[in-house]
Design an enzyme around this catalytic site. Structure first.
Site, PDB file in Angstrom:
ATOM      1  N   GLY A 145      30.786  18.082  -9.299  1.00 44.08           N
ATOM      2  CA  GLY A 145      29.406  17.758  -9.627  1.00 44.08           C
ATOM      3  C   GLY A 145      28.497  17.396  -8.481  1.00 44.08           C
ATOM      4  N   PRO A 161      35.473  19.846  -6.686  1.00 48.34           N
ATOM      5  CA  PRO A 161      34.160  20.363  -6.285  1.00 48.34           C
ATOM      6  C   PRO A 161      34.094  21.876  -6.454  1.00 48.34           C
ATOM      7  CG  PRO A 161      35.508  20.013  -4.346  1.00 48.34           C
ATOM      8  CD  PRO A 161      36.324  19.533  -5.518  1.00 48.34           C
ATOM      9  N   ARG A 175      30.345  23.865  -6.690  1.00 52.33           N
ATOM     10  CA  ARG A 175      29.065  24.210  -6.076  1.00 52.33           C
ATOM     11  C   ARG A 175      28.944  23.755  -4.626  1.00 52.33           C
ATOM     12  NH1 ARG A 175      24.322  24.528  -9.092  1.00 52.33           N
ATOM     13  NH2 ARG A 175      25.409  23.354 -10.706  1.00 52.33           N
ATOM     14  N   TYR A 225      18.124  27.482 -15.860  1.00 48.60           N
ATOM     15  CA  TYR A 225      17.958  26.058 -15.527  1.00 48.60           C
ATOM     16  C   TYR A 225      16.617  25.752 -14.866  1.00 48.60           C
ATOM     17  CZ  TYR A 225      23.116  26.465 -15.595  1.00 48.60           C
ATOM     18  OH  TYR A 225      24.424  26.737 -15.911  1.00 48.60           O
ATOM     19  N   CYS A 272      14.161  43.803 -19.144  1.00 49.49           N
ATOM     20  CA  CYS A 272      13.064  43.713 -20.113  1.00 49.49           C
ATOM     21  C   CYS A 272      13.029  42.367 -20.812  1.00 49.49           C
ATOM     22  CB  CYS A 272      13.178  44.844 -21.119  1.00 49.49           C
ATOM     23  SG  CYS A 272      13.027  46.425 -20.292  1.00 49.49           S
TER      24      CYS A 272
HETATM   25  C1  LIG Z   1      32.044  22.672 -13.664  1.00 53.18           C
HETATM   26  C2  LIG Z   1      33.089  21.665 -13.448  1.00 53.18           C
HETATM   27  C3  LIG Z   1      33.394  21.246 -12.147  1.00 53.18           C
HETATM   28  C4  LIG Z   1      32.651  21.714 -10.923  1.00 53.18           C
HETATM   29  O1  LIG Z   1      31.327  21.262 -10.881  1.00 53.18           O
HETATM   30  P1  LIG Z   1      30.443  21.508  -9.568  1.00 53.18           P
HETATM   31  O2  LIG Z   1      29.129  20.967  -9.947  1.00 53.18           O
HETATM   32  O3  LIG Z   1      30.414  22.964  -9.317  1.00 53.18           O
HETATM   33  O4  LIG Z   1      31.080  20.765  -8.454  1.00 53.18           O
HETATM   34  C5  LIG Z   1      34.439  20.350 -11.991  1.00 53.18           C
HETATM   35  N1  LIG Z   1      35.145  19.889 -13.052  1.00 53.18           N
HETATM   36  C6  LIG Z   1      34.872  20.285 -14.318  1.00 53.18           C
HETATM   37  C7  LIG Z   1      35.695  19.745 -15.429  1.00 53.18           C
HETATM   38  C8  LIG Z   1      33.843  21.167 -14.562  1.00 53.18           C
HETATM   39  O5  LIG Z   1      33.567  21.526 -15.814  1.00 53.18           O
END
Ligand SMILES: *Cc1c(COP(=O)(O)O)cnc(C)c1O
Length: 439
Positions: free
Chosen positions: A260, A298, A300, A340, A369
């Site tokens: 996250g 991690p 993203r 988003y 489209c």
């Molecule tokens: C999506 C997700 C992640 C990764 O989240 P990022 O924002 O890409 O770091 C990690 N753990 C779980 C359970 C997820 O659903």
């Protein structure tokens, strides 16, 4: 030169002076991925095209590892951010485990590196019996169980496989994270996890099941979270739970803190080394003294800034004074802007510093489209012409992974660059592949 510092993403994407060929002028700059000019990749492989930098991925992974060097930990890269096999192999070679959320993702991990199974954690609210059984047979490290019903299905599947499933409950800590509502997961109203207040009771039930072994606690509060405070708050609650569970005589070896950590899509001003260090301080502090093995998921933050989507301008168009750049990438290739409202930096791949192009305000849109088919709205960009190349930055995470075939558009090819070398890691789909299962 601040025009560069605003848009460059070193070490992956940097402008370099052009020295050869038609554009021989020290004042022409071309965006490169490491040592490879993006214009050359577009010429060879066509557009739209995803391009990733190996060095950028490794640096970011290294920053994470370094930030957590003082605590026992395993990075379980979140496969859903970018699940290309070559990317997974790259992670596996660095010793990463994986966080999967479906049987399909597990299958990919096993194809990339069979031995990685023992470092796989499996999250998700809707694991099917078939998926659970496949994961048991692969011998994964940990099931992050998200409901009581799932707990009993898992126990049953494990009994049938004559094995014992290692489980953590994914708890919902009820903390608000300042992110887009679609990717916030840690509030009571969300479908994820079990309320942290009910966890103790459920752990009691889990530990009485013969084919389940309670080994940890897991939490994941959402994605694209740039403030570390919500992480600290969530982990603080998890740490209290760990103490309670140990008082109840449960063995808690692992704390899985999810993923996250967000990235700066707009003009990054902080080095990732610093971001990772801040994050590590915030989450490691509440766990001090608990002696747990930390699992990190991690996605993203590792791959996001390491990728770009290359696209060509097909047409320029003006409707009653509103300007559009119609490009060959669309919402099916990169859905984040329309899903988003996400911002992605967009830059012309070739830029002249001697006679810089005048800026104009445009909507960058694709051929699909739908009025929602845009990559940027009311964006100020240097003027580009039909046939020119644009790079959409920070597209390494949730780009190709979320791509679809809407409008029967074959998905882009993917290229992995390392230094001077560029490898095609997924070829462009053909039209026939899209309807082959219907013939
Ligand atoms: C999506 C997700 C992640 C990764 O989240 P990022 O924002 O890409 O770091 C990690 N753990 C779980 C359970 C997820 O659903």
């Amino acid at each position: 030169m601040n025009w560069r510092s605003e848009v460059e993403r070193p070490p992956g994407f940097v402008f370099r002076k052009h020295r050869k060929g038609l554009l021989r002028s020290s004042e022409t700059f071309i965006l490169h991925c490491e040592d490879v000019p993006l214009a050359k990749l577009a010429e060879r492989y066509g557009t739209p095209l995803y391009v990733y930098s190996t060095t950028a991925i490794l640096k970011r992974l290294g920053a994470f590892e370094n930030a957590f060097r003082r605590v026992l930990h395993t990075i379980c890269y979140s496969v859903k951010a970018n699940s290309n096999l070559s990317i997974l192999r790259l992670m596996a070679r660095q010793g990463c485990g994986f966080d999967v959320v479906s049987g399909g993702e597990l299958e990919r991990v096993l194809v990339a590196d069979r031995r990685a199974a023992k470092k796989v954690v499996y999250s998700g609210v809707g694991k099917s019996r078939k998926e659970i059984t496949a994961a048991l047979k692969a011998g994964i490290l940990l099931f992050n169980v998200e409901s009581e019903s799932e707990l009993w299905v898992l126990a049953d599947c494990a009994a049938q496989c004559r094995t014992v499933a290692r489980v953590a409950l994914r708890v919902n800590p009820d903390v608000a994270a300042d992110t887009h509502p679609y990717i916030s997961t840690g509030l009571r109203k969300h479908k994820f996890g079990v309320p942290i207040g009910n966890a103790r009771e459920l752990y009691g039930k889990a530990s009485s099941a013969r084919h389940l072994k309670v080994v940890g606690v897991s939490v994941h509060i959402g994605s694209q979270i740039t403030d570390v405070a919500p992480f600290a708050e969530a982990i603080d609650r998890v740490a209290d739970l760990v103490r309670d569970l140990r008082a109840d005589k449960h063995r808690i070896d692992y704390v899985d803190i999810g993923g996250g950590l967000g990235i700066e899509y707009q003009a990054p001003n902080l080095q990732f080394v610093e971001c990772a260090a801040r994050y590590a301080r915030a989450v490691a502090n509440p766990l001090r003294g608990l002696n747990v093995h930390l699992l990190l998921e991690p996605g993203r933050s590792i791959v996001g800034p390491a990728g770009a989507l290359l696209t060509s301008v097909i047409y320029r168009k003006e409707n009653d004074g509103k300007r559009f750049l119609i490009v060959d990438a669309a919402m099916n290739d990169l859905i984040r802007p329309t899903l988003y409202g996400a911002y992605h930096e967009i830059v012309p791949v070739v830029q002249s510093k001697k006679s810089p192009a005048k800026k104009e305000t445009v909507d960058v849109v694709g051929p699909v489209c739908e009025s929602g088919d845009f990559l940027a709205r009311d964006r100020e960009l240097p003027r580009v012409e039909e046939g020119d190349l644009l790079a959409i930055l920070d597209a390494g995470a949730y780009g190709m992974a979320l791509a679809s075939n809407y409008n029967s558009r074959p998905r882009p090819a993917e290229i992995l660059v390392r230094g001077k070398s560029a490898k095609i890691i997924r070829r462009r789909e053909t039209g026939r592949e899209l309807y082959a299962a219907e013939l």
